[in-house]
Design a protein around this motif. Structure first.
Motif, PDB file in Angstrom:
ATOM      1  N   GLY A 127       2.413  -3.422 -24.930  1.00 23.29           N
ATOM      2  CA  GLY A 127       3.646  -2.522 -24.972  1.00 23.29           C
ATOM      3  C   GLY A 127       3.364  -0.998 -25.332  1.00 23.29           C
ATOM      4  O   GLY A 127       2.098  -1.045 -25.800  1.00 23.29           O
ATOM      5  N   CYS A 128       4.206  -0.379 -25.404  1.00 23.26           N
ATOM      6  CA  CYS A 128       3.870   1.077 -25.813  1.00 23.26           C
ATOM      7  C   CYS A 128       5.209   1.786 -26.176  1.00 23.26           C
ATOM      8  O   CYS A 128       6.214   1.862 -25.713  1.00 23.26           O
ATOM      9  CB  CYS A 128       3.203   1.948 -24.634  1.00 23.26           C
ATOM     10  N   ASN A 129       4.988   2.803 -27.268  1.00 25.53           N
ATOM     11  CA  ASN A 129       6.007   3.311 -27.929  1.00 25.53           C
ATOM     12  C   ASN A 129       6.331   4.653 -27.099  1.00 25.53           C
ATOM     13  O   ASN A 129       7.267   5.369 -27.439  1.00 25.53           O
ATOM     14  CB  ASN A 129       5.954   3.569 -29.269  1.00 25.53           C
ATOM     15  N   HIS A 130       5.237   5.135 -26.355  1.00 25.22           N
ATOM     16  CA  HIS A 130       5.603   6.415 -25.702  1.00 25.22           C
ATOM     17  C   HIS A 130       6.189   6.244 -24.493  1.00 25.22           C
ATOM     18  O   HIS A 130       6.633   5.054 -23.795  1.00 25.22           O
ATOM     19  CB  HIS A 130       4.100   6.756 -25.234  1.00 25.22           C
ATOM     20  N   ARG A 131       6.640   7.416 -23.692  1.00 20.68           N
ATOM     21  CA  ARG A 131       7.509   7.297 -22.580  1.00 20.68           C
ATOM     22  C   ARG A 131       6.843   8.296 -21.488  1.00 20.68           C
ATOM     23  O   ARG A 131       7.636   9.389 -21.107  1.00 20.68           O
ATOM     24  CB  ARG A 131       9.041   7.655 -23.022  1.00 20.68           C
ATOM     25  N   CYS A 132       5.722   8.287 -21.264  1.00 22.32           N
ATOM     26  CA  CYS A 132       5.117   9.165 -20.370  1.00 22.32           C
ATOM     27  C   CYS A 132       5.815   9.140 -19.319  1.00 22.32           C
ATOM     28  O   CYS A 132       6.100   8.146 -18.620  1.00 22.32           O
ATOM     29  CB  CYS A 132       3.774   8.972 -20.191  1.00 22.32           C
ATOM     30  N   THR A 133       5.959  10.398 -18.593  1.00 17.11           N
ATOM     31  CA  THR A 133       7.114  10.550 -17.320  1.00 17.11           C
ATOM     32  C   THR A 133       6.694   9.738 -16.174  1.00 17.11           C
ATOM     33  O   THR A 133       7.243   9.538 -15.196  1.00 17.11           O
ATOM     34  CB  THR A 133       7.620  11.761 -17.320  1.00 17.11           C
ATOM     35  N   PHE A 134       5.294   9.457 -16.045  1.00 18.63           N
ATOM     36  CA  PHE A 134       4.653   9.180 -14.918  1.00 18.63           C
ATOM     37  C   PHE A 134       4.535   7.530 -14.983  1.00 18.63           C
ATOM     38  O   PHE A 134       3.985   6.916 -13.894  1.00 18.63           O
ATOM     39  CB  PHE A 134       3.392   9.886 -14.500  1.00 18.63           C
ATOM     40  N   CYS A 135       4.984   6.971 -15.875  1.00 16.07           N
ATOM     41  CA  CYS A 135       4.341   5.583 -16.280  1.00 16.07           C
ATOM     42  C   CYS A 135       5.668   4.912 -16.455  1.00 16.07           C
ATOM     43  O   CYS A 135       6.719   5.063 -17.073  1.00 16.07           O
ATOM     44  CB  CYS A 135       3.646   5.619 -17.502  1.00 16.07           C
ATOM     45  N   ILE A 136       5.750   3.700 -15.803  1.00 15.40           N
ATOM     46  CA  ILE A 136       6.658   2.578 -16.018  1.00 15.40           C
ATOM     47  C   ILE A 136       6.350   1.314 -17.158  1.00 15.40           C
ATOM     48  O   ILE A 136       6.935   0.490 -17.144  1.00 15.40           O
ATOM     49  CB  ILE A 136       7.211   2.237 -14.971  1.00 15.40           C
ATOM     50  N   ILE A 137       5.066   1.417 -17.682  1.00 14.79           N
ATOM     51  CA  ILE A 137       4.673   0.156 -18.497  1.00 14.79           C
ATOM     52  C   ILE A 137       5.777  -0.038 -19.600  1.00 14.79           C
ATOM     53  O   ILE A 137       6.043  -1.234 -19.836  1.00 14.79           O
ATOM     54  CB  ILE A 137       3.298   0.562 -18.906  1.00 14.79           C
ATOM     55  N   PRO A 138       6.024   0.856 -20.298  1.00 11.91           N
ATOM     56  CA  PRO A 138       7.277   0.627 -21.289  1.00 11.91           C
ATOM     57  C   PRO A 138       8.471  -0.132 -20.843  1.00 11.91           C
ATOM     58  O   PRO A 138       8.978  -1.113 -21.458  1.00 11.91           O
ATOM     59  CB  PRO A 138       7.521   2.100 -22.064  1.00 11.91           C
ATOM     60  N   SER A 139       8.698   0.089 -19.879  1.00  7.77           N
ATOM     61  CA  SER A 139      10.061  -0.453 -19.097  1.00  7.77           C
ATOM     62  C   SER A 139       9.785  -1.990 -18.735  1.00  7.77           C
ATOM     63  O   SER A 139      10.436  -2.962 -18.751  1.00  7.77           O
ATOM     64  CB  SER A 139      10.628   0.165 -17.876  1.00  7.77           C
ATOM     65  N   SER A 171      -5.564  -2.313 -24.772  1.00  6.31           N
ATOM     66  CA  SER A 171      -4.273  -2.302 -25.293  1.00  6.31           C
ATOM     67  C   SER A 171      -3.716  -1.121 -24.515  1.00  6.31           C
ATOM     68  O   SER A 171      -4.315  -0.606 -23.554  1.00  6.31           O
ATOM     69  CB  SER A 171      -3.988  -1.929 -26.647  1.00  6.31           C
ATOM     70  N   GLN A 172      -2.329  -1.063 -24.559  1.00  8.06           N
ATOM     71  CA  GLN A 172      -1.650   0.201 -23.794  1.00  8.06           C
ATOM     72  C   GLN A 172      -1.895   1.592 -24.451  1.00  8.06           C
ATOM     73  O   GLN A 172      -2.245   2.584 -24.116  1.00  8.06           O
ATOM     74  CB  GLN A 172      -0.289   0.106 -23.680  1.00  8.06           C
ATOM     75  N   ASP A 173      -2.227   1.256 -25.828  1.00  5.12           N
ATOM     76  CA  ASP A 173      -2.260   2.436 -26.736  1.00  5.12           C
ATOM     77  C   ASP A 173      -3.054   2.183 -28.099  1.00  5.12           C
ATOM     78  O   ASP A 173      -2.555   1.613 -29.211  1.00  5.12           O
ATOM     79  CB  ASP A 173      -0.947   3.065 -27.052  1.00  5.12           C
ATOM     80  N   VAL A 222      -7.874   4.846 -26.065  1.00  7.83           N
ATOM     81  CA  VAL A 222      -7.629   5.477 -27.530  1.00  7.83           C
ATOM     82  C   VAL A 222      -6.994   7.005 -27.053  1.00  7.83           C
ATOM     83  O   VAL A 222      -7.664   7.799 -26.747  1.00  7.83           O
ATOM     84  CB  VAL A 222      -9.147   5.688 -28.126  1.00  7.83           C
ATOM     85  N   TYR A 223      -5.923   7.314 -27.726  1.00  8.61           N
ATOM     86  CA  TYR A 223      -5.375   8.487 -27.675  1.00  8.61           C
ATOM     87  C   TYR A 223      -5.612   9.429 -28.629  1.00  8.61           C
ATOM     88  O   TYR A 223      -5.836   8.828 -29.895  1.00  8.61           O
ATOM     89  CB  TYR A 223      -3.811   8.500 -27.428  1.00  8.61           C
ATOM     90  N   PRO A 224      -5.619  11.037 -28.582  1.00 10.38           N
ATOM     91  CA  PRO A 224      -6.343  11.658 -29.477  1.00 10.38           C
ATOM     92  C   PRO A 224      -5.604  11.750 -30.858  1.00 10.38           C
ATOM     93  O   PRO A 224      -5.283  13.041 -31.158  1.00 10.38           O
ATOM     94  CB  PRO A 224      -6.736  12.924 -28.762  1.00 10.38           C
ATOM     95  N   LYS A 260       5.072  14.271 -21.030  1.00 13.20           N
ATOM     96  CA  LYS A 260       5.410  13.712 -22.335  1.00 13.20           C
ATOM     97  C   LYS A 260       4.136  12.864 -22.915  1.00 13.20           C
ATOM     98  O   LYS A 260       4.304  11.876 -23.431  1.00 13.20           O
ATOM     99  CB  LYS A 260       6.454  12.771 -22.324  1.00 13.20           C
ATOM    100  N   ARG A 261       2.997  13.349 -22.898  1.00 14.31           N
ATOM    101  CA  ARG A 261       1.952  12.660 -23.253  1.00 14.31           C
ATOM    102  C   ARG A 261       1.631  12.694 -24.803  1.00 14.31           C
ATOM    103  O   ARG A 261       2.025  13.778 -25.386  1.00 14.31           O
ATOM    104  CB  ARG A 261       0.374  13.358 -22.839  1.00 14.31           C
ATOM    105  N   PRO A 262       1.392  11.606 -25.435  1.00 10.68           N
ATOM    106  CA  PRO A 262       1.183  11.351 -26.879  1.00 10.68           C
ATOM    107  C   PRO A 262      -0.023  12.207 -27.209  1.00 10.68           C
ATOM    108  O   PRO A 262      -0.975  12.396 -26.651  1.00 10.68           O
ATOM    109  CB  PRO A 262       0.814   9.890 -27.099  1.00 10.68           C
ATOM    110  N   ALA A 263       0.154  12.750 -28.428  1.00  5.25           N
ATOM    111  CA  ALA A 263      -0.775  13.714 -29.117  1.00  5.25           C
ATOM    112  C   ALA A 263      -1.553  14.886 -28.368  1.00  5.25           C
ATOM    113  O   ALA A 263      -2.455  15.289 -28.527  1.00  5.25           O
ATOM    114  CB  ALA A 263      -1.892  12.681 -29.673  1.00  5.25           C
TER     115      ALA A 263
HETATM  116  S1  SF4 Z   1       0.736   6.168 -19.817  1.00  2.00           S
HETATM  117 FE1  SF4 Z   1       0.116   4.851 -21.623  1.00  2.00          FE
HETATM  118  S2  SF4 Z   1       1.009   5.913 -23.392  1.00  2.00           S
HETATM  119 FE2  SF4 Z   1       1.984   6.554 -21.699  1.00  2.00          FE
HETATM  120  S3  SF4 Z   1       3.860   5.334 -21.541  1.00  2.00           S
HETATM  121 FE3  SF4 Z   1       2.361   4.673 -20.115  1.00  2.00          FE
HETATM  122  S4  SF4 Z   1       1.383   3.146 -21.283  1.00  2.00           S
HETATM  123 FE4  SF4 Z   1       2.241   4.359 -22.832  1.00  2.00          FE
END
Ligand code: SF4
Length: 425
Positions: A127-139, A171-173, A222-224, A260-263
């Protein structure tokens, strides 16, 4: 990983695994629901299994997407979501009762892995705590859940004892490992160990008692975040591989914000420079999205300028494609496909030149490689710069006598934009 857990459990209970539909009593299809092409592929695989065998259990990400599977294939026995080994096993028990007297030692010490014996993926969180707008992995997979550090180390130790030579941390992150448990202190081998990337990487590095030639540890996704700086000295000291798979996705701040990219606000170029000063052998792999909604020519040019400056070793690039349910679909000014393709071609052309130049610098050097395949024409291996499946290869023309899983020293004799050619040193 899901497939491996299910296979391990099946074998542990005495079921036999077959490679053909005809010899199987039922079929388990592990699916992906991330992008539209993967959904179509998964639905096709389910259809094929139904025609060829008839008894089909569906698991994996696609199962989490409502009724997609039931609507397409109402005859499947059951549909479960990702990480549902227990649910899958319950359905298996219902349709195919447990064999009598399962031998407890049917499962080898390292479990059942789908990767070749000398390398293995170690998943440290889900899982992942981010919400990148192109990604649906968290959902699909939910928020970050880190595995206890003692469990991760126990699995890694087990794999190494069973002969694995390369551990690929995934992992996802990966940088966020432990955030969800506030970096809780766990235990491994009777000593306290924090649930945190630096501490985990240090402990994994200690599994190798030979100074970098017994077990490789490679970090992916690995996110920066600032604390990533802490793992670079471990790489410089040879404790883990000098390799960072760090998905930047773009270089322009406005686009990164829209994504909405992390870091994303960290000063990436300055940090890359600093990392290379500490660890000159560092290999950097990254991925980028080209033609994100609203990306202007000037913003794309900024990405090209970044690549020229960053001199990354390996780059994967994709045109933006809308994924059902992703927030970015609602953004204005989608870039026309022909413009996306043209930008992708320009980016790849530039990066190919960069990668080629960087690989050329290795000619004449002696490097350590891990052998993946051997045949009458020689051996195919990988260096610290090459993750399996995604990066390049090292072809050893006089390596016929080598064995899969050997670490050997080779002298680099040639290169192109992806691969190296070498001979035994
Ligand atoms: S792209 Fe990676 S960091 Fe961003 S929401 Fe998806 S799994 Fe999380």
């Amino acid at each position: 990983m899901d497939s491996e857990h299910i296979l391990t459990q099946l074998r542990a209970e005495g079921y036999l695994i077959s490679a053909s539909y005809q010899d199987s009593d039922l079929v388990i299809v592990n699916t992906c629901g991330f992008i539209d092409s993967a959904i179509a592929e998964s639905l096709d695989a389910i259809g094929e299994a139904l025609v060829e065998n008839g008894k089909v259990i569906v698991t994996g990400c696609l199962g989490a997407k409502g009724d997609v599977v039931w609507q397409a294939h109402p005859k499947v026995l059951a549909v479960t979501g990702p990480h549902s080994t227990n649910e899958v096993m319950a359905v298996v028990h219902q349709h195919l009762p447990k064999p009598h007297d399962p031998y407890e030692d049917l499962v080898p010490a390292q479990g059942i892995r789908l990767t070749p014996k000398h390398y293995a993926y170690v998943k440290i969180s889900e899982g992942c705590n981010h919400r990148c707008t192109f990604c649906i992995i968290p959902s699909l997979r939910g928020d970050l859940v880190s595995r206890p550090v003692g469990d991760v180390m126990g699995e890694a130790e087990h794999l190494v004892k069973a002969g694995v030579k390369e551990l690929l941390v995934i992992s996802q992150d990966t940088s966020a490992y432990g955030v969800d448990v506030k970096y809780r202190t766990g235990f491994w081998g009777g000593r306290p160990l924090k649930t945190r990337l630096t501490e985990l990487a240090t402990a994994l590095g200690e599994l190798d008692k030979t100074g970098g030639k017994g077990v490789w540890v490679r970090l992916h996704y690995v996110y920066p975040y600032p604390h990533v700086d802490e793992v670079i000295p471990l790489m410089a000291q040879g404790k883990i591989l000098p390799y960072l798979d760090i998905p930047f996705q773009h270089a322009n701040q406005r686009i990164l914000k829209l994504m909405k990219r992390p870091a994303s606000s960290e000063n990436v170029l300055a940090r890359i420079k600093q990392w290379r000063e500490i660890c000159p052998d560092l290999t950097l792999r990254s991925t980028f999205i080209v033609g994100f909604p609203g990306e202007t020519e000037a913003e794309f040019q900024e990405l090209l300028d970044f690549l020229k400056e960053a001199q990354l070793d390996r780059v994967g690039a994709f045109t933006y494609s809308p994924v059902e349910g992703a927030a970015a679909n609602e953004l204005p000014d989608h870039v026309p496909p022909e413009v996306q393709q043209e930008r992708l071609a320009r980016l790849m052309l530039l990066q190919e030149e960069i990668s080629e130049q960087r690989l050329k610098r290795k000619i004449g050097k002696t490097i350590t490689v891990l052998v993946d395949e051997v045949d009458k024409d020689g051996a195919v291996a990988r260096s610290s710069a090459d993750a399996p499946e995604i990066d390049g290869l090292v072809y050893i023309e006089n390596g016929q006598q080598l064995r899969v899983g050997d670490f050997v020293e080779v002298k680099v004799t040639g290169s192109d934009a992806h691969d190296l050619w070498a001979e035994m040193a």
